[in-house]
Design an enzyme around this catalytic site. Structure first.
Site, PDB file in Angstrom:
ATOM      1  N   ARG A  19       0.825  -1.222   0.000  1.00 21.67           N
ATOM      2  CA  ARG A  19       0.000   0.000   0.000  1.00 21.67           C
ATOM      3  C   ARG A  19       0.853   1.264   0.000  1.00 21.67           C
ATOM      4  O   ARG A  19       0.459   2.281  -0.556  1.00 21.67           O
ATOM      5  CB  ARG A  19      -0.951  -0.012   1.190  1.00 21.67           C
ATOM      6  CG  ARG A  19      -2.091  -0.977   0.970  1.00 21.67           C
ATOM      7  CD  ARG A  19      -2.965  -1.107   2.182  1.00 21.67           C
ATOM      8  NE  ARG A  19      -4.182  -1.837   1.859  1.00 21.67           N
ATOM      9  CZ  ARG A  19      -5.097  -2.172   2.745  1.00 21.67           C
ATOM     10  NH1 ARG A  19      -4.944  -1.846   4.013  1.00 21.67           N
ATOM     11  NH2 ARG A  19      -6.172  -2.831   2.371  1.00 21.67           N
ATOM     12  N   LYS A  63     -17.891 -19.227   1.615  1.00 25.20           N
ATOM     13  CA  LYS A  63     -19.301 -19.041   1.954  1.00 25.20           C
ATOM     14  C   LYS A  63     -20.099 -18.259   0.923  1.00 25.20           C
ATOM     15  O   LYS A  63     -19.704 -17.171   0.519  1.00 25.20           O
ATOM     16  CB  LYS A  63     -19.391 -18.284   3.277  1.00 25.20           C
ATOM     17  CG  LYS A  63     -18.904 -19.091   4.453  1.00 25.20           C
ATOM     18  CD  LYS A  63     -19.083 -18.279   5.699  1.00 25.20           C
ATOM     19  CE  LYS A  63     -18.801 -19.114   6.944  1.00 25.20           C
ATOM     20  NZ  LYS A  63     -18.870 -18.267   8.134  1.00 25.20           N
ATOM     21  N   GLY A 114      -8.900 -10.028  -0.427  1.00 28.08           N
ATOM     22  CA  GLY A 114      -8.000 -10.666   0.542  1.00 28.08           C
ATOM     23  C   GLY A 114      -7.335 -11.972   0.144  1.00 28.08           C
ATOM     24  O   GLY A 114      -6.204 -11.996  -0.318  1.00 28.08           O
ATOM     25  N   GLY A 130     -11.790  -4.973   1.183  1.00 25.56           N
ATOM     26  CA  GLY A 130     -13.219  -4.651   1.297  1.00 25.56           C
ATOM     27  C   GLY A 130     -13.732  -3.775   0.167  1.00 25.56           C
ATOM     28  O   GLY A 130     -14.845  -3.986  -0.331  1.00 25.56           O
TER      29      GLY A 130
HETATM   30  C1  3PG Z   1      -8.406  -2.023   4.852  1.00 28.94           C
HETATM   31  O1  3PG Z   1      -7.534  -2.450   5.605  1.00 28.94           O
HETATM   32  O2  3PG Z   1      -9.152  -2.762   4.177  1.00 28.94           O
HETATM   33  C2  3PG Z   1      -8.560  -0.544   4.710  1.00 28.94           C
HETATM   34  O3  3PG Z   1      -7.451   0.105   5.223  1.00 28.94           O
HETATM   35  C3  3PG Z   1      -9.839  -0.083   5.357  1.00 28.94           C
HETATM   36  O4  3PG Z   1      -9.789  -0.339   6.723  1.00 28.94           O
HETATM   37  P1  3PG Z   1     -11.137  -0.458   7.569  1.00 28.94           P
HETATM   38  O5  3PG Z   1     -11.767  -1.759   7.148  1.00 28.94           O
HETATM   39  O6  3PG Z   1     -10.730  -0.428   9.002  1.00 28.94           O
HETATM   40  O7  3PG Z   1     -12.021   0.706   7.190  1.00 28.94           O
END
Ligand code: 3PG
Ligand code: MG
Length: 403
Positions: free
Chosen positions: A42, A204, A361, A384
């Site tokens: 990142r 899942k 992920g 996410g």
């Molecule tokens: C992550 O690690 O996916 C991002 O930095 C966002 O973090 P968060 O899910 O705590 O908002």
């Protein structure tokens, strides 16, 4: 939709950029162990934007969150320990630290930076106003800059002050990494070269239902793999032995399949599978047709025939979107299906026959272990945010850039 501004088009950064104060939102939420960064991807992604802005003489203020301190100062979640790593990765002489980014001293410190200088603000989530997207907080933060550059796609699914709020009240642009994420994702789903195939794996159905629902409406073919496929097979009346299965998701799986049929999206499920009595390292698997899963055994990977079917389909597609492993890839030999298919993607990509986009992920880890990752056309650094984008959701951090 009108296009968003970039650091090439934003007027504050074009004419006499020297001395312009730029707030750059990065995602410095990197994994750390005993004070050492275990994966600096990142930070690496932030480098092009920082390099270009400092070269133009901008005064760069990097803002980010780290972990989830929930509006309180949690010393273990300070961004200060990242300073030496940032200095090294950005090749900076020094980076100033803004312990309290909201006060007058911070503003003075930024003003006193040399042109091309860099400052790092403390973890914004130490302030409740960040996650609440509080207007007062956002305005206080905005006083540190003349322009805002968002380079943190991986936090774009959060409507926070530093991801959404600032873009609403300041001249705002996408940084290089944000720009390439948006462009790659748009070419993958908004206006892709067809046929498009999606490969979605994972354990899942419940966590991927929105993704499957969105994708059936957009892609031509949908491969469902991983333990998730068991629920689909079960929903079709297949005997799946002692396999992992979400029985409460059977109706949802049936819905996905009937919606797909309505819009002409072909759902591809395993036709043969690798089974074993237990999921553990060193288990020996055997390959059986899907109609012959023994009652005391569980499905742990797709079979060779299924892998062949998928790779044949891939060869006839122009775009592939990948999320999730196709088997229990952490437990070799049940990583074989993921390996074969991801290597086929890598190969076709290298031959310019396929455009391949992956993210999320587990996906990165699976593709790294298959040694296929670097040959994909584009790999999203987001977890996410990538998943929410696959779900078809508007990401507030991206939407704010479109104005
Ligand atoms: C992550 O690690 O996916 C991002 O930095 C966002 O973090 P968060 O899910 O705590 O908002
Ligand atoms: Mg996180």
């Amino acid at each position: 939709m009108p296009r968003f501004e970039t650091i090439d088009t934003l007027s504050a950064l074009k004419e006499s950029a020297a001395g312009t104060r730029v707030l750059v939102r990065g995602d410095l939420n990197v994994p750390m162990q005993d004070g050492v960064i275990t994966d600096a991807t990142r930070i690496e992604h932030l480098r092009p934007t920082i390099a270009e802005l400092t070269k133009r003489g901008c005064k760069v203020v990097i803002i980010s969150h780290f972990d989830r301190p929930k509006g309180k100062v949690v010393p273990e979640m300070s961004l200060r320990p990242l300073l030496p790593f940032l200095v090294e990765i950005f090749g900076a002489q020094e980076i100033a630290f803004l312990e309290n980014p909201l006060g007058e001293p911070a503003k003075e410190l930024v003003a006193s930076l040399p042109n091309g200088g860099i400052a790092l603000a403390e973890n914004l989530r130490f302030f409740a106003g960040e996650e609440n997207n509080d207007e007062k907080f956002t305005r206080a933060l905005a006083r540190l800059g003349d322009a805002f550059v968002n380079d943190a796609f991986s936090v774009a699914h959060r409507a926070h002050a530093s991801t959404e709020g600032l873009a609403r009240i300041m001249p705002a642009a996408a940084g290089r990494s944000m720009q390439s994420e948006i462009e790659a994702l748009e070419t993958a789903l908004a206006n892709p070269e067809r046929p498009v195939i999606a490969v979605i794996g994972g354990a899942k159905v419940s966590t991927k239902l929105d993704i499957l629902t969105n994708l059936t409406a957009k892609v031509d073919q949908l491969v469902v793999g991983g333990a998730m496929a068991n629920t689909f097979l079960y929903a079709k009346g297949v005997e799946i032995g002692s396999s992992l299965c979400e029985k409460n998701m059977v109706a949802a799986a049936q819905n996905v399949m009937s919606n797909a049929a309505k819009v002409g999206c072909k759902v591809i499920l395993p036709s043969d599978v690798v089974v074993a009595e237990q999921l553990k390292l060193g288990s020996i698997g055997k390959t059986v047709p899907i109609s012959a899963v023994p009652p005391n055994m569980m499905i742990l990977d797709i079979g060779i025939e299924t892998a062949r079917v998928i790779t044949t389909k891939l060869a006839n597609c122009k775009t592939v979107l990948w999320n999730g492993p196709l088997g229990a890839f952490e437990y070799p030999p049940f990583d074989e299906g993921t390996k074969i298919v991801s290597r086929a993607v890598a190969e076709l990509t290298a031959q310019f026959k396929l455009r391949s986009i992956a993210g999320g992920g587990d996906t990165i880890a699976a593709l790294v272990s298959a040694d296929a990752l670097t040959r994909f056309s584009y790999v999203s650094a987001a977890g996410g945010a990538f998943l929410e984008w696959l779900e078809g959701k508007q990401l507030p951090g991206v939407a704010a850039l479109y104005g």
